[in-house]
Scaffold this active site. Structure first.
Site, PDB file in Angstrom:
ATOM      1  N   GLU A  56     -10.374   4.752   4.831  1.00 48.77           N
ATOM      2  CA  GLU A  56     -10.301   5.685   3.713  1.00 48.77           C
ATOM      3  C   GLU A  56     -12.097   5.562   3.388  1.00 48.77           C
ATOM      4  O   GLU A  56     -12.099   5.980   1.904  1.00 48.77           O
ATOM      5  CB  GLU A  56      -9.348   5.392   3.232  1.00 48.77           C
ATOM      6  N   VAL A  95       0.910  -1.233   0.194  1.00 49.55           N
ATOM      7  CA  VAL A  95       0.136  -0.027   0.190  1.00 49.55           C
ATOM      8  C   VAL A  95       0.820   1.453  -0.089  1.00 49.55           C
ATOM      9  O   VAL A  95       2.458   1.224   0.683  1.00 49.55           O
ATOM     10  CB  VAL A  95      -0.863   0.028   1.296  1.00 49.55           C
ATOM     11  N   PHE A  96       0.610   2.466  -0.670  1.00 51.24           N
ATOM     12  CA  PHE A  96       0.920   3.451  -1.037  1.00 51.24           C
ATOM     13  C   PHE A  96       0.666   4.409  -0.483  1.00 51.24           C
ATOM     14  O   PHE A  96      -0.416   4.511   0.107  1.00 51.24           O
ATOM     15  CB  PHE A  96       1.536   3.950  -2.392  1.00 51.24           C
ATOM     16  N   GLY A  97       0.697   5.662   0.961  1.00 51.26           N
ATOM     17  CA  GLY A  97       0.528   6.122   1.697  1.00 51.26           C
ATOM     18  C   GLY A  97       0.949   7.554   0.994  1.00 51.26           C
ATOM     19  O   GLY A  97       2.209   7.629   1.103  1.00 51.26           O
ATOM     20  N   TYR A  98       0.758   9.131   0.799  1.00 52.15           N
ATOM     21  CA  TYR A  98       0.662   9.690   0.189  1.00 52.15           C
ATOM     22  C   TYR A  98       0.631  10.815   1.483  1.00 52.15           C
ATOM     23  O   TYR A  98       0.865  11.989   1.236  1.00 52.15           O
ATOM     24  CB  TYR A  98       0.465  10.707  -0.894  1.00 52.15           C
ATOM     25  N   GLY A  99      -0.625  10.938   2.497  1.00 56.00           N
ATOM     26  CA  GLY A  99      -1.396  11.427   3.182  1.00 56.00           C
ATOM     27  C   GLY A  99      -0.654  10.940   4.889  1.00 56.00           C
ATOM     28  O   GLY A  99      -0.041  10.839   5.438  1.00 56.00           O
ATOM     29  N   SER A 100      -1.801  10.722   5.331  1.00 55.53           N
ATOM     30  CA  SER A 100      -1.728  10.633   6.981  1.00 55.53           C
ATOM     31  C   SER A 100      -1.281   8.799   7.081  1.00 55.53           C
ATOM     32  O   SER A 100      -0.586   8.656   7.762  1.00 55.53           O
ATOM     33  CB  SER A 100      -3.341  10.859   7.223  1.00 55.53           C
TER      34      SER A 100
END
Ligand code: SIN
Length: 185
Positions: free
Chosen positions: A91, A15-20
């Protein structure tokens, strides 16, 4: 959309996280890597009814928009399939899963595919662009069950600074919101 709507492959996935998801890891992970994706930019264009605002007064949180030539730095997590129940719930306010190629920056695997959560234009919580001072005022004054909207922004800006990553959309909002709240950077 560049990727395709995704499910996980087998019993685990990246999983790629860019925010929280960069700074709030409230789920078990099997592995992690600093990572980035090409052609996407962060924007505070998504409404938040459930975390950083309320249905009556939504906050402003991140989504990704297509931006050829922009590289978006984030964190990749290897997770087991069950974790998606938690992530889908976290989400749920307008985000859908997509699968995109990502570049791993400090891992033996150099490129792989990852699942990302993107809120696309037209979803029920979509707010879209607004003048920067309006977005800053909005973030400075919003709050929801997960806390002040400003904390979401500042924690993300801090996480990017720790990685020497420059994101002017985020940093400009961070400066303005701190000024509005009488805080220094
Ligand atoms: C993410 O962090 O990857 C998704 C958006 C968010 O939860 O802030």
């Amino acid at each position: 959309m560049h990727g395709t709507v995704s499910d996980t492959d087998g019993d685990r996935a990246w999983v790629f996280g860019y925010g929280s998801l960069i700074y709030k890891v409230d789920f078990p992970i099997l592995d992690r890597a600093e990572a980035r994706i090409d052609g996407w930019a962060r924007r505070f264009w998504q409404g938040s009814h459930d975390h950083r605002g309320t249905p009556e007064s939504p906050g402003r949180v991140l989504t990704l928009v297509r931006s050829p030539g922009t590289r978006c730095r984030g964190v990749a997590y290897r997770v087991s399939h069950e974790v998606f129940d938690h992530l889908d719930h976290r989400e749920k306010n307008g985000y859908a899963r997509y699968r995109l190629p990502m570049e791993m920056l400090d891992h033996e695997v150099s490129t792989t595919e990852g699942v990302i959560y993107v809120a696309e234009e037209g979803n029920p919580a979509w707010l879209g662009p607004a003048p920067i001072d309006e977005m800053a005022r909005h973030i400075a004054t919003s709050e929801g069950p997960s806390g002040p909207n400003a904390d979401y922004l500042h924690r993300l800006a801090d996480a990017l600074r720790e990685r020497d990553e420059v994101d002017e959309h985020v940093f400009e909002l961070d400066r303005r919101v701190r000024a509005l709240r009488g805080e220094s950077a």
